[in-house]
Enzyme design. Sequence first.
Site, PDB file in Angstrom:
ATOM      1  N   ASP A  51      42.888  43.264  24.165  1.00  0.00           N
ATOM      2  CA  ASP A  51      42.750  42.045  24.979  1.00  0.00           C
ATOM      3  C   ASP A  51      43.907  41.074  24.738  1.00  0.00           C
ATOM      4  OD1 ASP A  51      40.263  43.263  25.452  1.00  0.00           O
ATOM      5  OD2 ASP A  51      39.286  42.048  23.910  1.00  0.00           O
ATOM      6  N   GLU A 307      35.639  41.239  33.614  1.00  0.00           N
ATOM      7  CA  GLU A 307      35.882  40.494  32.380  1.00  0.00           C
ATOM      8  C   GLU A 307      37.372  40.204  32.237  1.00  0.00           C
ATOM      9  OE1 GLU A 307      34.291  43.552  29.781  1.00  0.00           O
ATOM     10  OE2 GLU A 307      36.295  43.941  28.986  1.00  0.00           O
TER      11      GLU A 307
END
Length: 542
Positions: A51, A307
């Site tokens: 991420d 997301e």
Amino acid sequence: MSKKKKIAIGIFFAVILLIGVSGFMVYSNGIKRPSTNEWTTQTRNTVSIHDPAVRSVINEDGEEMFYLFGTHVAQAKTKNFSTWEVPHMTEYENMEDNIIFGNTNENLQETFEWAGHDDADSKGGYNLWAPDVIWNDQFEWSTGAKGAYLMYYSASSTWRRSAIVLMASPSIEGPYTYVDTIIYSGFTSEDATDGSDRNINYEGTHLPELISEGKVSEFNEKWVRLGGREYNTDYAPNALDPAPFYDENGKFWLVYGSWSGGIHLLELEDATGKPIYPGVDGITEDGRTIDRYFGTKLFGGYHQSGEGPYIVYDEDTGYYNLWLTYGGLVANGGYNMRVFRSETVDGPYVDAKGQTAIFESGSLNSDYGIKLLGNYDFTGLEQGYRAPGHNSAVKTQNGEWLLVFHSRFNQGTEAHEVRAHHMIHNEDNWLVPMPYAFKGEYADTAPLTLEEFSGNFEFINHGTENSSEMIETLMIDLTEESEIAGDLQGSWTLSDQNLLTITTNEAIYKGVAAKQQDEFGEERIVFSAFGDNNEMIWGIRP
């Protein structure tokens, strides 16, 4: 100590800090500047950061350094995305004196009372996810000094009980001091539990304080279901994946969310970095929800995947680009990035079909958003790629755009590494990612002649499905007569600016042709294009 007592004590000391020695009121965050440290690093050719959020920092000599921050307290810096300076060799390293969080248990005590440490999914350890860092020159320290790097990160204990936390430091390398826990999720209105014996009644969050101060009108019954004993993930978001940014007018914003009730947007205060909660519910002009606490809904709902939101304003085109990721993050989870855009910061954000992805209970998320990278393999790669996603993006000091994300590989493991891909505007002003990873050399967009560009290409259509399968690599021939033969039928044109248009019976694709170095340093002619059907296609000269 109870939450109510902590609130009362906090208000008392806040009043003391606001009163000057002369009796006049002066503004202060009450946040003391921490001492800073430069990282001690080791050089690596690759880096594993899940991420990754990227930030560009220009030093006094005009040199650009890219900092990456990621899940599990992983970070690195690089000048060229080819070699990396890495301060940590393992995730969650030295949490008693961490280079980012200092004494983590002490500094994040308030957050951990709700989620993120030694509880449910984080039992025996930590779940600190998806941080992002941004410079805010208006943030005020207790001394009155201004300017700080603000870190927004997530702490999570279950798939819905999470919190977004704000920290600050004078240096991007930290350490960062705790400011506040700014968004909670996974709460109920009645006493209940969720994955452990911890009571998840909203009384354990800051909502009672916000309501008593008039910042939020009252508890919203839409946040819960089953008589108040369960958090309503069809409507309310998961407090994960925060990404701060500035709009074209210098306003400060936070986009956040993961699955559950979708992606939301909140304006932030310049001086504190904290949200300006809407206070009351509303509806946008195009019918999207404005929640009194969570903010304006941009995407999703009904616990469909979506997301890692990331918004960047493109001053060259006037568009706000919103990237996010669908699917499950594991190698066979169908993880893939999508992109939408809007002419205004609060939306609506639309895809190539003009669709806004606000889901109903029967919606299918794969019908929305231009799909970027799927699972692929072709000439010039060391190995096939799987599950690329959770990206950030940056415009470099020389005006080039990079898409930065983590990717797994087609090797039967969950190992992952950071990748960056050069992005170039197509005719419709979408930022289109080029096929090969960026290793310090940008794609060469010098005009290609008809003779240079025409010929055989390996062809990848990334499609629109959230598929776990490897994409089939096809072969096509772009003839000098502007026809397409082989595994794709149609026609093509190329402008003198290398703007490519491919027309088939199914769609019109607009993109860019260029020369690009593959992973072995060999230069190849490539193309990348977006279709009006939300597909991205790649071509690679074998």
